[in-house]
Write a protein that holds these residues in place. Structure first.
Motif, short mmCIF file in Angstrom:
data_model
loop_
_atom_site.label_atom_id
_atom_site.label_comp_id
_atom_site.label_asym_id
_atom_site.label_seq_id
_atom_site.Cartn_x
_atom_site.Cartn_y
_atom_site.Cartn_z
N PHE A 73 0.83 -1.20 0.00
CA PHE A 73 0.00 0.00 0.00
C PHE A 73 0.87 1.26 0.00
O PHE A 73 0.46 2.30 -0.49
CB PHE A 73 -1.01 -0.04 1.15
N GLY A 74 2.10 1.16 0.52
CA GLY A 74 3.04 2.27 0.41
C GLY A 74 3.43 2.52 -1.04
O GLY A 74 3.56 3.67 -1.48
N ALA A 75 3.61 1.43 -1.80
CA ALA A 75 3.93 1.57 -3.23
C ALA A 75 2.77 2.21 -3.98
O ALA A 75 2.96 3.06 -4.86
CB ALA A 75 4.28 0.21 -3.83
N LEU A 76 1.54 1.80 -3.64
CA LEU A 76 0.37 2.42 -4.27
C LEU A 76 0.26 3.89 -3.88
O LEU A 76 -0.14 4.75 -4.68
CB LEU A 76 -0.91 1.67 -3.88
N ASP A 77 0.63 4.20 -2.63
CA ASP A 77 0.63 5.59 -2.17
C ASP A 77 1.60 6.42 -3.00
O ASP A 77 1.31 7.55 -3.38
CB ASP A 77 1.00 5.65 -0.69
N ASP A 78 2.77 5.84 -3.30
CA ASP A 78 3.75 6.55 -4.12
C ASP A 78 3.21 6.81 -5.52
O ASP A 78 3.53 7.83 -6.14
CB ASP A 78 5.05 5.74 -4.22
N THR A 79 2.40 5.89 -6.03
CA THR A 79 1.80 6.07 -7.35
C THR A 79 0.89 7.29 -7.34
O THR A 79 0.76 7.99 -8.35
CB THR A 79 0.99 4.81 -7.75
N THR A 115 -7.74 9.70 4.71
CA THR A 115 -8.87 8.78 4.59
C THR A 115 -9.26 8.62 3.13
O THR A 115 -9.52 7.52 2.66
CB THR A 115 -10.07 9.29 5.40
N GLY A 116 -9.28 9.74 2.40
CA GLY A 116 -9.59 9.69 0.98
C GLY A 116 -8.56 8.90 0.19
O GLY A 116 -8.89 8.13 -0.71
N ARG A 117 -7.29 9.08 0.55
CA ARG A 117 -6.23 8.33 -0.13
C ARG A 117 -6.36 6.83 0.11
O ARG A 117 -6.20 6.02 -0.80
CB ARG A 117 -4.85 8.84 0.31
N ASP A 118 -6.67 6.47 1.36
CA ASP A 118 -6.87 5.05 1.67
C ASP A 118 -8.06 4.49 0.90
O ASP A 118 -8.02 3.36 0.40
CB ASP A 118 -7.08 4.86 3.17
N PHE A 155 -9.20 5.54 -1.97
CA PHE A 155 -8.81 5.42 -3.38
C PHE A 155 -8.01 4.13 -3.59
O PHE A 155 -8.24 3.38 -4.54
CB PHE A 155 -8.00 6.63 -3.82
N LYS A 156 -7.05 3.86 -2.70
CA LYS A 156 -6.22 2.65 -2.84
C LYS A 156 -7.07 1.39 -2.73
O LYS A 156 -6.86 0.43 -3.47
CB LYS A 156 -5.11 2.65 -1.79
N MET A 157 -8.03 1.39 -1.80
CA MET A 157 -8.89 0.21 -1.65
C MET A 157 -9.79 0.02 -2.87
O MET A 157 -10.01 -1.10 -3.32
CB MET A 157 -9.70 0.31 -0.37
N LEU A 158 -10.31 1.13 -3.41
CA LEU A 158 -11.11 1.05 -4.63
C LEU A 158 -10.29 0.52 -5.79
O LEU A 158 -10.76 -0.31 -6.58
CB LEU A 158 -11.68 2.43 -4.99
N GLU A 196 -14.25 12.73 -8.56
CA GLU A 196 -14.01 13.78 -7.56
C GLU A 196 -12.97 13.32 -6.56
O GLU A 196 -12.07 14.08 -6.17
CB GLU A 196 -15.33 14.13 -6.87
N LEU A 197 -13.05 12.06 -6.14
CA LEU A 197 -12.10 11.51 -5.19
C LEU A 197 -10.69 11.51 -5.78
O LEU A 197 -9.73 11.95 -5.13
CB LEU A 197 -12.49 10.09 -4.79
N GLY A 198 -10.56 11.03 -7.02
CA GLY A 198 -9.26 11.00 -7.65
C GLY A 198 -8.65 12.39 -7.78
O GLY A 198 -7.46 12.61 -7.51
N GLY A 199 -9.47 13.35 -8.19
CA GLY A 199 -8.97 14.72 -8.31
C GLY A 199 -8.53 15.31 -6.99
O GLY A 199 -7.64 16.15 -6.94
#
Length: 199
Positions: free
Chosen positions: A128-134, A145-148, A150-153, A190-193
Motif C-alpha cells: 500500500f506504500g507503493a500504491l501511495d507513491d503512485t 482517509t480519501g487516499r486510503d 482510493f487505494k482500496m477502490l 471527484e475523489l481522484g482529483g
C-alpha cells in the motif's frame, strides 16, 4: 527417493517454492506440511524447522506474495511521467499478478484480514506504500482517509477484473479494456482529483 537439490541453508526457500506450486494446483485446502515434505523429498518433520505449523507456512507464502507484488508495482511505476501513465502501468502489473497467481492473491488478502502476525501486515503495508507513491506525495493537509479509500477502490476493482479473466468469464483483451476504463473513471472522479497529487 527424490534427489534433494538443496543444502540445509536454503531449505526454507525450496519449501516455499514447492508450497507455492502446490497452492496453484490444489489451493490452500491441499497444502499440508506433511504433503509439502513428501513433494520436496525431505523427512516429514523437516518443514517444522522453518514453519511451526500450517498457518505459519500460509503466512510466509502471503508475505512472499505481497513482496513480489510490491516489486512489480514499483517496477511498473519507474519512469512513469504522470499519474495516469503510472496508474495504467501499475494496474496492468497488478492484474497480471492477480491472474497468474490467483490462489496466492486470495491467500494474501485473507491473511491480511485475519489478525495474523506482523510480518504479513508489514508486507501488506509495503504494497500500500507503493500504491501511495503512485498517487504522489501527501502534504500536511492531505486527506489520508480519501487516499486510503482510493487505494482500496483501486485494489478491489483490479482484483475484480482479474477474477473475471481468471475464471474465463471475459477474455484478457476485454479485461484490459475494463482496466483502462476503470482507471480513467477513478482518476477523473471527484475523489481522484482530490487525492491523486502526482502529475
Amino acid at each position: 527417493m527424490t534427489t534433494r537439490p538443496f543444502h540445509h541453508g536454503n531449505l526454507r526457500a525450496v519449501l516455499l517454492e514447492q508450497a507455492e506450486s502446490m497452492l496453484r494446483t490444489t489451493g490452500t485446502d491441499g497444502l499440508s506440511l506433511r504433503e509439502l515434505a513428501r513433494q520436496a523429498g525431505v523427512s516429514h518433520g523437516a518443514p517444522r524447522s522453518h514453519f511451526i505449523d500450517r498457518q505459519a507456512l500460509l503466512d510466509a507464502l502471503a508475505e512472499r506474495g505481497f513482496d513480489r507484488l510490491t516489486r512489480a508495482v514499483r517496477s511498473a511505476l519507474d519512469g512513469a511521467a504522470s499519474a495516469r501513465v503510472g496508474f495504467d502501468r501499475v494496474a496492468e502489473a497488478y492484474v497480471d499478478f492477480a491472474i497468474e497467481d490467483a490462489a496466492l492473491m486470495e491467500l494474501m488478502f485473507a491473511a491480511k484480514t485475519s489478525a495474523r502476525p506482523g510480518a504479513v501486515q508489514d508486507a501488506a503495508g509495503r504494497l500500500f506504500g507503493a500504491l501511495d507513491d503512485t498517487m504522489g506525495p501527501s502534504g500536511p493537509d492531505a486527506d489520508e482517509t480519501g487516499r486510503d479509500t482510493f487505494k482500496m477502490l483501486f485494489g478491489a476493482t483490479m482484483q475484480g477484473i482479474a477474477a473475471l479473466v481468471a475464471s474465463g468469464r471475459i477474455a484478457r483483451a476485454q479485461g484490459d479494456v475494463l482496466v483502462s476504463e476503470a482507471m480513467a473513471m477513478l482518476l477523473d472522479s471527484e475523489l481522484g482529483g482530490r487525492v491523486v497529487t502526482r502529475h
